[in-house]
Design a protein around this motif. Structure first.
Motif, PDB file in Angstrom:
ATOM      1  N   LEU A 326     121.567  13.878  24.610  1.00 12.11           N
ATOM      2  CA  LEU A 326     122.735  13.002  24.712  1.00 12.11           C
ATOM      3  C   LEU A 326     122.812  12.106  23.485  1.00 12.11           C
ATOM      4  O   LEU A 326     121.786  11.581  23.033  1.00 12.11           O
ATOM      5  CB  LEU A 326     122.662  12.140  25.964  1.00 12.11           C
ATOM      6  N   ILE A 327     124.007  11.932  22.953  1.00  6.82           N
ATOM      7  CA  ILE A 327     124.233  11.027  21.827  1.00  6.82           C
ATOM      8  C   ILE A 327     125.378  10.081  22.199  1.00  6.82           C
ATOM      9  O   ILE A 327     126.484  10.526  22.496  1.00  6.82           O
ATOM     10  CB  ILE A 327     124.584  11.791  20.539  1.00  6.82           C
ATOM     11  N   TRP A 328     125.074   8.792  22.200  1.00  8.39           N
ATOM     12  CA  TRP A 328     126.051   7.756  22.540  1.00  8.39           C
ATOM     13  C   TRP A 328     126.312   6.911  21.304  1.00  8.39           C
ATOM     14  O   TRP A 328     125.415   6.209  20.819  1.00  8.39           O
ATOM     15  CB  TRP A 328     125.529   6.897  23.687  1.00  8.39           C
ATOM     16  N   ASN A 329     127.529   6.997  20.780  1.00  8.84           N
ATOM     17  CA  ASN A 329     127.929   6.164  19.651  1.00  8.84           C
ATOM     18  C   ASN A 329     128.394   4.821  20.201  1.00  8.84           C
ATOM     19  O   ASN A 329     129.582   4.600  20.448  1.00  8.84           O
ATOM     20  CB  ASN A 329     129.035   6.850  18.847  1.00  8.84           C
ATOM     21  N   ALA A 330     127.440   3.929  20.405  1.00  5.17           N
ATOM     22  CA  ALA A 330     127.722   2.648  21.054  1.00  5.17           C
ATOM     23  C   ALA A 330     128.691   1.805  20.230  1.00  5.17           C
ATOM     24  O   ALA A 330     129.514   1.066  20.784  1.00  5.17           O
ATOM     25  CB  ALA A 330     126.419   1.894  21.292  1.00  5.17           C
ATOM     26  N   SER A 331     128.595   1.898  18.909  1.00  6.11           N
ATOM     27  CA  SER A 331     129.506   1.185  18.020  1.00  6.11           C
ATOM     28  C   SER A 331     129.477   1.878  16.671  1.00  6.11           C
ATOM     29  O   SER A 331     128.768   2.876  16.481  1.00  6.11           O
ATOM     30  CB  SER A 331     129.088  -0.291  17.877  1.00  6.11           C
ATOM     31  N   GLY A 332     130.226   1.340  15.708  1.00  6.47           N
ATOM     32  CA  GLY A 332     130.214   1.918  14.384  1.00  6.47           C
ATOM     33  C   GLY A 332     128.882   1.748  13.686  1.00  6.47           C
ATOM     34  O   GLY A 332     128.609   2.431  12.699  1.00  6.47           O
ATOM     35  N   LEU A 333     128.023   0.848  14.211  1.00  9.48           N
ATOM     36  CA  LEU A 333     126.743   0.569  13.582  1.00  9.48           C
ATOM     37  C   LEU A 333     125.546   1.063  14.388  1.00  9.48           C
ATOM     38  O   LEU A 333     124.448   1.192  13.854  1.00  9.48           O
ATOM     39  CB  LEU A 333     126.581  -0.943  13.349  1.00  9.48           C
ATOM     40  N   THR A 334     125.741   1.344  15.679  1.00  5.19           N
ATOM     41  CA  THR A 334     124.619   1.657  16.559  1.00  5.19           C
ATOM     42  C   THR A 334     124.825   2.988  17.269  1.00  5.19           C
ATOM     43  O   THR A 334     125.892   3.244  17.825  1.00  5.19           O
ATOM     44  CB  THR A 334     124.424   0.547  17.611  1.00  5.19           C
ATOM     45  N   THR A 335     123.784   3.819  17.242  1.00  2.00           N
ATOM     46  CA  THR A 335     123.790   5.102  17.933  1.00  2.00           C
ATOM     47  C   THR A 335     122.554   5.195  18.812  1.00  2.00           C
ATOM     48  O   THR A 335     121.446   4.869  18.380  1.00  2.00           O
ATOM     49  CB  THR A 335     123.788   6.274  16.932  1.00  2.00           C
ATOM     50  N   VAL A 336     122.755   5.629  20.054  1.00  2.00           N
ATOM     51  CA  VAL A 336     121.661   5.789  21.005  1.00  2.00           C
ATOM     52  C   VAL A 336     121.532   7.276  21.320  1.00  2.00           C
ATOM     53  O   VAL A 336     122.525   7.948  21.610  1.00  2.00           O
ATOM     54  CB  VAL A 336     121.910   4.987  22.296  1.00  2.00           C
ATOM     55  N   LYS A 337     120.297   7.792  21.281  1.00  2.00           N
ATOM     56  CA  LYS A 337     120.046   9.211  21.544  1.00  2.00           C
ATOM     57  C   LYS A 337     118.995   9.342  22.649  1.00  2.00           C
ATOM     58  O   LYS A 337     118.053   8.553  22.719  1.00  2.00           O
ATOM     59  CB  LYS A 337     119.546   9.915  20.285  1.00  2.00           C
ATOM     60  N   PHE A 338     119.181  10.360  23.483  1.00  2.00           N
ATOM     61  CA  PHE A 338     118.215  10.649  24.541  1.00  2.00           C
ATOM     62  C   PHE A 338     117.958  12.142  24.574  1.00  2.00           C
ATOM     63  O   PHE A 338     118.888  12.948  24.536  1.00  2.00           O
ATOM     64  CB  PHE A 338     118.740  10.178  25.900  1.00  2.00           C
ATOM     65  N   PHE A 339     116.675  12.521  24.660  1.00  2.00           N
ATOM     66  CA  PHE A 339     116.292  13.928  24.704  1.00  2.00           C
ATOM     67  C   PHE A 339     115.268  14.137  25.821  1.00  2.00           C
ATOM     68  O   PHE A 339     114.415  13.277  26.057  1.00  2.00           O
ATOM     69  CB  PHE A 339     115.667  14.374  23.377  1.00  2.00           C
ATOM     70  N   THR A 340     115.341  15.270  26.488  1.00  2.00           N
ATOM     71  CA  THR A 340     114.344  15.639  27.475  1.00  2.00           C
ATOM     72  C   THR A 340     114.152  17.151  27.450  1.00  2.00           C
ATOM     73  O   THR A 340     115.089  17.898  27.154  1.00  2.00           O
ATOM     74  CB  THR A 340     114.742  15.177  28.891  1.00  2.00           C
TER      75      THR A 340
END
Length: 442
Positions: A326-340
């Motif tokens: 999963l890739i969540w572009n929380a804002s233009g400056l912050t990206t959150v990634k989750f892998f399992t």
């Protein structure tokens, strides 16, 4: 953790469905004179695609292929590189090249992604033989390489032929019970194979399937007493197939069912402890891929995996599995990634069928400036050794700070702490790694 299994992940079915680039003649704006060659009649130079990353590698074109390469050189200190119960530290250096080659064709596609590293330690680890100090210390240098070449042949609008060639070179991870006592240096294994399949679309319904052939082979072990020990009993071939059935429920949401099965056949019928480890297994899972306004993209699935062994003394290895990205572009400056991910891996432990390996990873990337990026990553894993009542838990907390001088030179600092928590006495360990280095890219 043990050496990873060669069961291909879902991505090995073939390349993702890539929209072809627009026709060279359709809606084409006039090319400025500056883009033209300096010699009359010379073809116009290729117009590069828009690049939103002001400090990303540009790459070079070789014919119709875009080539991007990089090299990371790092040095630092590892407080426990061999992941011993009683830590012994060493300075460390890492050389890590990578190469990405992508076709730029209106139809069909070919992508090669090659990434490697070599970790060298200036201090060798102490070794013992039957409780006495060995005159030959243990070398713990470790190579690592992961590469795959993916191809897609567009037969028509709805039918694609897909293929992949893959190679993985590595060693058993430090702290793994698969690591033999008295080793002079870690044996290297190669896991390589191919997938050949197709991708057929029927309106909103899509079928993707492929046949897989893989092989895992180990080099001989060199021991501190000067002798060698064969690892032929760990070498095996794997033959299988994988299929995915998906449906475009609505734009951005595509549920699927995936089924995989395989057989593993070892070069030697019995391993070093007399166990017959040939097996049959597979998994079934359900999930969905999605893309919501490009803010949240990826796929996630859950299912069940099982493996049965020829030897009646080895019980069935089965369990719940999760996989996703999963890739969540929380804002233009912050990206959150989750892998399992969940894998069933081989082991050399007497009486143990195998290892059910589950991994969960979360990563946050934040740009303080376009040229200054911080990356935080946390990884948690469990290793369940079936039939031996051994359960290991791994934790890794990592922080990176990247200073981008320009598109070609980055400076990077890394701080990481690893923990192996085992229910077996004397098997737990901890280690901290501090690194600083430079990345050169084009």
């Amino acid at each position: 953790s043990p050496a990873p299994t060669t069961v291909p992940p879902p991505s090995t079915l073939g390349l993702p469905r890539i929209a072809p680039p627009p026709s060279a003649s359709a809606n084409k704006a006039p090319v400025p004179a500056a883009m033209a060659g300096t010699v009359p009649g010379q073809p116009l130079r290729r117009r590069l695609k828009a690049d939103d990353d002001a400090f990303g590698a540009v790459g070079d074109y070789a014919g119709s292929f875009l080539i991007k390469g990089g090299l990371e050189l790092s040095t630092g200190y590892d407080t426990n590189p061999a992941r011993l119960n009683k830590p012994v530290g060493s300075p460390v250096y890492v050389v890590a090249p990578d190469l990405l080659v992508m076709s730029d064709w209106e139809r069909h596609a070919l992508v090669a992604d090659l990434r490697g590293s070599f970790s060298g330690y200036t201090n060798n680890m102490p070794a013992t033989i039957d409780g006495f100090a060995s005159p030959s210390p243990v070398e713990i240098n470790r190579p690592d390489f992961t590469g795959h070449v993916d191809g897609r042949l567009d037969v028509d609008r709805d039918l694609k032929l897909t293929s992949q060639l893959r190679l993985r070179l590595a060693t058993d991870n430090p702290g793994s019970p698969n690591v033999q006592a008295g080793l002079q240096k870690y044996p290297v294994y190669a896991a390589y194979g191919t997938t050949v399949g197709f991708d057929q679309t029927f309106n909103r319904f899509q079928v993707a399937a492929g046949a897989t052939v893989d092989r895992t082979a180990y080099t001989d072990s060199k021991l501190t007493d000067g002798s060698t020990f064969t690892n032929n009993d760990r070498d095996f071939n794997q033959y299988g197939g994988i299929g995915r059935f998906s449906y475009d429920l609505k734009p951005g949401l595509k549920p699927f069912v995936e089924i995989q099965g395989d057989s593993r056949v070892h070069d030697q019928a019995a391993d070093r402890n007399g166990y017959f480890r040939d097996s049959n297994g597979g998994y079934a899972k359900v999930g969905s891929s999605f893309e919501f306004s490009r803010i949240l993209t990826g796929e996630i699935s859950v299912g069940y995996s099982a493996r049965n062994y020829t030897d009646p003394r080895l019980s069935q290895l089965a369990g719940f599995l999760t996989s996703g990205s999963l890739i969540w572009n929380a804002s233009g400056l912050t990206t959150v990634k989750f892998f399992t991910d969940t894998q069933i891996a081989e082991t050399t432990i007497p009486g143990s069928s195998g290892v059910l390996v589950r991994t969960y990873s979360a990563e946050v990337d934040h740009d303080f400036r376009r040229w200054l990026t911080a990356v935080g990553k946390f990884t948690y894993g469990t290793l369940d050794y079936q039939g031996q009542n051994r359960n290991d838990k791994t934790y890794s907390l990592e922080g990176n700070l990247i200073y981008k001088l320009n598109r070609n030179i980055w400076v990077k600092g890394t701080l990481r702490h690893d923990i192996l928590d085992s229910n077996q006495a004397g098997s737990s360990s901890q280690g901290t790694v501090v690194m600083v280095g430079v990345r050169l890219q084009n």
